[in-house]
Design a protein around this motif. Structure first.
Motif, short mmCIF file in Angstrom:
data_model
loop_
_atom_site.label_atom_id
_atom_site.label_comp_id
_atom_site.label_asym_id
_atom_site.label_seq_id
_atom_site.Cartn_x
_atom_site.Cartn_y
_atom_site.Cartn_z
N LEU A 255 0.21 66.98 16.08
CA LEU A 255 0.62 67.82 17.22
C LEU A 255 0.10 67.09 18.43
N ILE A 256 -1.06 66.37 18.59
CA ILE A 256 -1.48 65.86 19.78
C ILE A 256 -0.52 64.65 20.04
N TRP A 257 0.07 63.91 19.13
CA TRP A 257 0.72 62.88 19.29
C TRP A 257 2.17 63.33 19.51
N LEU A 258 2.65 64.36 19.01
CA LEU A 258 3.89 65.03 19.40
C LEU A 258 3.91 65.37 21.05
N LEU A 259 3.00 66.00 21.24
CA LEU A 259 2.94 66.65 22.67
C LEU A 259 2.66 65.06 23.71
#
Length: 244
Positions: free
Chosen positions: A43-47
């Motif tokens: 989720l961090i990487w997606l954002l």
């Protein structure tokens, strides 16, 4: 009969961050630990990647990086124990000594690599532009933010991911390589600076990540990795002109 005694020595009292695991579910527990950590990283990487299009997403990714890591760490430490997450070990002194030695060695190698490079006559780099922006912030807030970032990174990559991979049955060398790769790629996915600066940070993260992983596994404690990371980042930031 006396009631159960917590590790604090009081009947029925269990500390928030227990030294012994409250949930020892074998394969199920290992899978839950690993999947929750990977979900947070994903989720961090997606954002962070969406931040290429919308800058607000980059700041959301950084906020999730800090808050999400701390929340997940507290939950896992409460469920599985601080020892499991490398937050405590009787060998903490060894961990700090190894971190100090590794910082000195990597700093020396970096200075040798920079020997003979002329500082003048060069175009401003992405790192120079990032330092200029950071220096616009108040110094206490700037260094406090840097210290928090260093702590969060080590808690996520060494405290949460490395321990989860080890508990999931990965070989120690593979667990270190996987966490180092993720640690490096994270600087590409989440950084509020141009891509050239991201690539530079990702490259610098490789030797630091390897050393941090080895120190953590050898000592059973991540605080040497925190010390290593903090010293190298302080030297790098000061050498690049970050205001004291």
């Amino acid at each position: 009969a006396a009631g159960p005694r917590g590790s604090c020595g009081e009947p029925g009292v269990e500390p928030l961050l227990a030294t012994q695991p409250r949930w020892d579910a074998g394969v199920e527990g290992a899978a839950v630990r690993l999947l929750t950590v990977l979900a947070l990283i994903g989720l961090i990487w997606l954002l962070g990647l969406l931040g290429v299009l919308w800058l607000a997403c980059t700041w959301l990714a950084l906020a999730l990086y800090g808050i999400g890591t701390l929340v997940l760490l507290v939950w896992q430490a409460a469920m599985f124990g601080v020892v499991e997450l490398f937050l405590w070990s009787d060998r903490w002194r060894r961990s700090l000594l190894l971190g100090l030695a590794a910082a000195g060695l990597l700093a020396l190698l970096a200075l040798m690599g920079m020997h003979g490079v002329a500082p003048g006559g060069m175009e401003p780099t992405a790192a120079d532009l990032a330092i200029t922006r950071l220096n616009a912030l108040p110094a206490p807030a700037l260094w406090a933010g840097l210290a928090l970032l260093i702590l969060v990174e080590e808690l996520l990559w060494r405290g949460l991911l490395l321990s989860a991979l080890q508990r999931a049955g990965q070989a120690p060398w593979l667990a270190v390589l996987l966490t180092t790769a993720g640690f490096s790629l994270n600087h590409l996915a989440v950084a509020p600076i141009p891509w050239m600066g991201r690539w530079m940070l990702a490259a610098m993260a490789l030797p630091m990540g390897l050393a941090s992983g080895v120190i953590t596994l050898v000592s059973g404690c991540l605080w040497g990795a925190v010390l290593l990371h903090g010293l190298l980042m302080t030297l790098m930031a000061s050498g690049m002109g970050l205001k004291p």
